[in-house]
Design a protein around this motif. Structure first.
Motif, PDB file in Angstrom:
ATOM      1  N   ASP A 112       0.876  -1.319  -0.010  1.00 51.47           N
ATOM      2  CA  ASP A 112       0.264  -0.152  -0.066  1.00 51.47           C
ATOM      3  C   ASP A 112       0.922   1.081  -0.029  1.00 51.47           C
ATOM      4  OD1 ASP A 112      -1.738   1.777   0.261  1.00 51.47           O
ATOM      5  OD2 ASP A 112      -2.650   1.157   2.136  1.00 51.47           O
ATOM      6  N   GLN A 113       1.527   1.804  -1.179  1.00 46.80           N
ATOM      7  CA  GLN A 113       2.357   2.673  -1.462  1.00 46.80           C
ATOM      8  C   GLN A 113       1.740   4.149  -0.758  1.00 46.80           C
ATOM      9  OE1 GLN A 113       4.399   1.694  -5.273  1.00 46.80           O
ATOM     10  NE2 GLN A 113       5.776   1.686  -3.857  1.00 46.80           N
ATOM     11  N   TYR A 114       0.577   4.322  -0.522  1.00 42.50           N
ATOM     12  CA  TYR A 114       0.152   5.666  -0.136  1.00 42.50           C
ATOM     13  C   TYR A 114       0.485   5.814   1.236  1.00 42.50           C
ATOM     14  CZ  TYR A 114      -3.350   9.260   1.090  1.00 42.50           C
ATOM     15  OH  TYR A 114      -3.680  10.519   1.582  1.00 42.50           O
ATOM     16  N   ASN A 115       0.785   4.679   2.128  1.00 36.98           N
ATOM     17  CA  ASN A 115       1.236   4.678   3.263  1.00 36.98           C
ATOM     18  C   ASN A 115       2.802   4.702   3.437  1.00 36.98           C
ATOM     19  OD1 ASN A 115      -1.465   5.417   4.549  1.00 36.98           O
ATOM     20  ND2 ASN A 115      -1.964   3.099   4.476  1.00 36.98           N
ATOM     21  N   GLU A 169       6.424   9.417   0.472  1.00 30.17           N
ATOM     22  CA  GLU A 169       5.611  10.395   1.088  1.00 30.17           C
ATOM     23  C   GLU A 169       5.307  11.535   0.214  1.00 30.17           C
ATOM     24  OE1 GLU A 169       5.361  10.400   6.039  1.00 30.17           O
ATOM     25  OE2 GLU A 169       6.928  11.246   4.965  1.00 30.17           O
ATOM     26  N   ASN A 170       6.344  12.047  -0.299  1.00 30.30           N
ATOM     27  CA  ASN A 170       5.986  13.544  -0.669  1.00 30.30           C
ATOM     28  C   ASN A 170       5.179  13.565  -1.729  1.00 30.30           C
ATOM     29  OD1 ASN A 170       7.795  14.498   0.874  1.00 30.30           O
ATOM     30  ND2 ASN A 170       9.625  14.078  -0.419  1.00 30.30           N
ATOM     31  N   SER A 171       5.059  12.391  -2.626  1.00 29.70           N
ATOM     32  CA  SER A 171       3.999  12.113  -3.587  1.00 29.70           C
ATOM     33  C   SER A 171       2.971  11.452  -3.441  1.00 29.70           C
ATOM     34  CB  SER A 171       4.749  11.872  -4.891  1.00 29.70           C
ATOM     35  OG  SER A 171       5.813  11.025  -4.683  1.00 29.70           O
ATOM     36  N   LYS A 172       2.603  11.226  -2.094  1.00 29.86           N
ATOM     37  CA  LYS A 172       1.351  10.562  -1.896  1.00 29.86           C
ATOM     38  C   LYS A 172      -0.058  10.749  -2.413  1.00 29.86           C
ATOM     39  CE  LYS A 172      -0.092  10.221   2.569  1.00 29.86           C
ATOM     40  NZ  LYS A 172       0.034  10.019   4.079  1.00 29.86           N
ATOM     41  N   ASP A 173      -0.428  12.131  -2.389  1.00 30.56           N
ATOM     42  CA  ASP A 173      -1.644  12.356  -2.817  1.00 30.56           C
ATOM     43  C   ASP A 173      -1.886  12.101  -4.298  1.00 30.56           C
ATOM     44  OD1 ASP A 173       0.822  14.259  -2.971  1.00 30.56           O
ATOM     45  OD2 ASP A 173      -0.492  16.044  -3.767  1.00 30.56           O
ATOM     46  N   VAL A 174      -1.056  11.786  -5.182  1.00 29.64           N
ATOM     47  CA  VAL A 174      -1.339  11.458  -6.620  1.00 29.64           C
ATOM     48  C   VAL A 174      -1.545   9.850  -6.630  1.00 29.64           C
ATOM     49  CG1 VAL A 174       0.255  13.106  -7.701  1.00 29.64           C
ATOM     50  CG2 VAL A 174       1.135  10.649  -7.301  1.00 29.64           C
TER      51      VAL A 174
END
Lengths: 364, 382
Positions: free
Chosen positions: B294-297, B302-307
């Motif tokens: 789960d790469q969002y976490n 971390e720096n590009s988690k919103d994409v």
């Protein structure tokens, strides 16, 4: 220039000492016990298959080192050993896996194909150098990159690859094409090709020191202009040296291919050619020296697993390999200057007397 | 004299060549038009969502009786990168950690492969573990297949497992393989639904059969949800050059290329290079889909988690955990032949809430695959 025994042995000893020192510092900084680390490295030789593995890998590095050294003798820097050996390994594996022949003939065919493939891949930079003056350093680096693409294609399922699970390999070489080794039971199996590598080393020595070709090769390396004036065809020398270098490079992967793997996998390791440059430097282009360098290099390689097993970062072996190569070059230069100064003093003392002790070969 | 200068030069050149190899990376392309150009917000013409299959999805291997693994000594042989690679090694480590807490597992040893190591190094690693009494021994990565086969023969009483390989046919070797194409299918559906320009992309690390499974599933998923969608598909390096899994800069270039050609949702299966793919998506206002965990976490991206709208989950941790449990409980036969959607060995992530609106759709497709109404091929069609 004269090289004494001290001049030959002191530099590598200094280099090893220096790199051990450097690694001790690195280990202390990273908070590991250097004694544990060096203990594990030495202890591994008496456990499992490490001792035999070291000799097996040593043969691989030896062949790569000899291939590079042939170029060095002629002032050619064949960085392309990497591409040449990998290309040759794939071609040899494909031909070996695709032919049916009686035992000894099959193995011989694979060896010959590997030598030819390696030489063929070295022919390109050789021709470019001879007829177009392209530096072999540049062209062989480029050809290394091309080799990666070529191999990817040759091993793919579109060409000669067979998919096994998630891996792809060439068709396995049938048993008739293998080279038997010497089994040591628990200790592993010594590749039969280790002896072939030793023979190649002897051949290298004879060629350089006991043949006219070897003399011309070394002469061209020492001074191309003088050699040309002496009637040596420089172009022919470059071409032959490059082809010989490539041919020996072609043998590099065979110990493993004929002795253990019997197929070329997509995951087969790369980098033997680059290690060969370091090994040739370590061995000062002398067949005996290269052998020691190759075994040392292989030993450090094997240490990675044992170090990891006792919780020491295995990268320390890479630091050690790097440190040895750099310090060997520096150590030779220092010792060379010491020898020069010593000789000048002696000559000064003995002035007038005969000092015809020019090195009887093997000086590098 | 002259010779020594040559060798010095050679040493310098050798060092230089290494340094060059280290920094020979293309600089990323700079000025390209924003993604999704002309047909903004048009989106895809979507296929109707499949209906039916009322049953809920399978809930993994049955929880079963509590097992006690305190007597086991588990050896874990990682592939290159080891613990902390933010990819499948880490996932295997997570499974081991969970087994430690859940089953009272006390002793475990982790060893890691070095880049470009030879076959005998892999064998030595496994043999050392076996000789020190570790059993089971879990080898992470199909590169271990041949070594496990060789070593397992000499240690018939030691249990082995290989992640990503099931070619070793020995009684004491278990293959832990996954249906990557099924999870990739689902994220393909998600990509088709989330794409504004009906144009998506795939970035593979190295062009090998394993990664082709991701590509194949993704393409089928996109086409199932939106038959008209355009798909970019590229690999960072060809087979044999495994740097494609470790080069974020190249990942960035490849992804940026796909985005500038119009793709606005990019799915990466590129190991550590995926970081570069996310960065490219972020800088060009595109979306991205993660892989394996789960790469969002994940800390490293971390720096590009919103994409990151979702990630294709390949639960190596589940496989490792289940395997340890099966060894402890002596129920190896109960392990699935393949970890797939049905046993939750494969899935998709919902962290970040970016696919919440289409969750019902994704689950409908998931159910179709579980029920066998959709079969996903593991080979790319073209």
């Amino acid at each position: 220039m004269k090289t004494t025994l001290r001049g030959k042995l002191l530099p590598p000893a200094l280099a090893i000492l220096f790199s051990v020192l450097l690694c001790t510092i690195a280990l202390l900084i990273s908070g590991d016990n250097p004694l544990d680390a060096f203990g594990a490295m030495l202890g591994q030789l008496f456990r499992g298959t490490t001792a035999i593995d070291t000799l097996n890998s040593g043969a691989v590095y030896y062949l790569a080192g000899l291939a590079v050294a042939i170029g060095f003798q002629m002032n050619l820097f064949n960085i392309g050993v990497e591409g040449q050996y990998r290309f040759a390994a794939v071609i040899a594996a494909i031909v070996g896996g695709g032919t049916v022949l009686p035992p000894v003939l099959h193995t011989l065919l694979i060896i010959i194909v590997a030598v030819l493939a390696g030489a063929l891949y070295a022919l390109v930079p050789a021709l470019l150098k001879v007829y177009r003056g392209v530096s072999e350093v540049i062209s062989t680096i480029m050809l290394n990159a091309i080799a990666i693409g070529l191999i990817a294609y040759l091993v793919s399922t579109d060409a000669f690859g067979v998919q096994i699970g998630n891996n792809i390999a060439t068709k396995p070489i049938p048993e008739s094409g293998w080279m038997p080794g010497i089994p040591f039971g628990e200790g592993g199996t010594l590749f039969g090709f280790v002896f072939v590598a030793a023979l190649v080393g002897i051949g290298y020595w004879v060629l350089l020191n006991r043949t006219r070709f070897g003399f011309e090769l070394r002469a061209s390396g020492e001074s191309p202009t003088a050699a040309t004036a002496g009637g040596v065809d420089a172009r022919k020398m470059i071409l032959t040296a490059m082809l010989l270098s490539g041919g020996v490079a072609g043998l590099t992967a065979l110990p493993e291919l004929l002795g253990r793997d019997h197929e070329y996998l997509q995951t087969s390791p790369a980098g033997y050619g680059f290690a060969g440059i370091a090994v040739a430097l370590l061995g000062r282009n002398h067949p005996g020296g290269i052998a020691l360098g190759a075994v040392l290099w292989a030993f450090l390689d094997k240490s990675a697993v044992s170090l990891d097993n006792v919780g020491v970062p295995q990268e320390i072996t890479t630091i050690m390999q790097g440190a040895i190569v750099l310090s060997v070059v520096i150590a030779y230069e220092i010792v060379r200057r010491m020898e020069l100064a010593a000789e000048q003093r002696r000559v000064g003392r003995q002035l007038g007397r005969d000092t015809s002790d020019v090195a009887a070969g093997g000086s590098v | 004299m002259r010779r020594s200068r040559v060798t010095t030069l050679a040493a310098v050149a050798l060092t230089g060549a290494l340094a060059l190899a280290g920094c020979a990376k293309d600089t990323g392309g700079g000025s390209t038009p924003p993604a999704g150009g002309g047909n903004q917000a048009a989106g895809c013409k979507l296929s109707p969502v499949p209906q039916g299959g009322g049953a809920t999805s399978g809930s993994g291997t049955a929880p079963g009786a509590k097992v006690d693994a305190s007597a086991l000594k588990v050896g874990l042989a990682f592939d290159i990168g080891g613990r902390g690679d933010a990819s499948f090694n880490d996932s295997a480590a997570a499974g081991l950690d969970k087994a430690k807490t859940d089953f009272g597992l006390k002793e475990a040893k982790e060893l890691t492969a070095a880049p470009n190591e030879t076959e005998d190094a892999k064998q030595s690693r496994l043999r050392q573990l076996a000789q020190e009494g570790f059993s089971p021994i879990i080898a992470v990565g199909f590169a271990y297949a041949k070594s496990v086969e060789a070593v397992a023969k000499s240690f018939p009483n030691v249990k082995f497992a290989v992640v990503d390989d099931d070619t070793v046919k020995l009684p004491n070797v278990t293959g832990l393989v996954f249906a990557e194409e099924q999870g990739s299918f689902l994220v393909g559906v998600a990509a088709a639904h989330k794409s504004k320009g009906c144009h998506v992309g795939f970035v593979g690390g190295v062009n090998v059969p394993l990664i082709q499974k991701f590509e194949a599933g993704f393409k089928q998923g996109v086409k199932a949800a939106a038959p008209d969608a355009k798909i970019e598909s590229e690999y960072i390096t060809p087979a044999g050059d495994f740097t494609g899994f470790q080069d974020p800069a190249k990942g960035n270039v490849v992804a940026a290329g796909e985005i500038s050609r119009g793709a606005d949702v990019v799915y990466q299966a590129a190991g550590a290079s995926g970081k570069g793919v996310f960065e490219a998506a972020k800088s060009k206002n595109a979306l991205a889909i993660g892989v394996d965990s789960d790469q969002y976490n994940q800390k490293t991206v971390e720096n590009s988690k919103d994409v990151i709208i979702t990630s294709m989950l390949k639960r190596v941790d589940v496989a490792v955990y289940d395997f340890v449990r099966a060894v402890a409980g002596n129920t190896l036969d109960s392990l699935p032949k393949r970890f797939d959607l049905k046993v939750d060995g494969i899935g998709y992530a919902t962290s970040g809430g970016k696919v919440d609106d289409i969750k019902a759709t994704l689950d409908a497709y998931k159910q179709q695959i579980i029920d066998g109404k959709i079969t996903v091929s593991d080979k790319p069609s073209n």
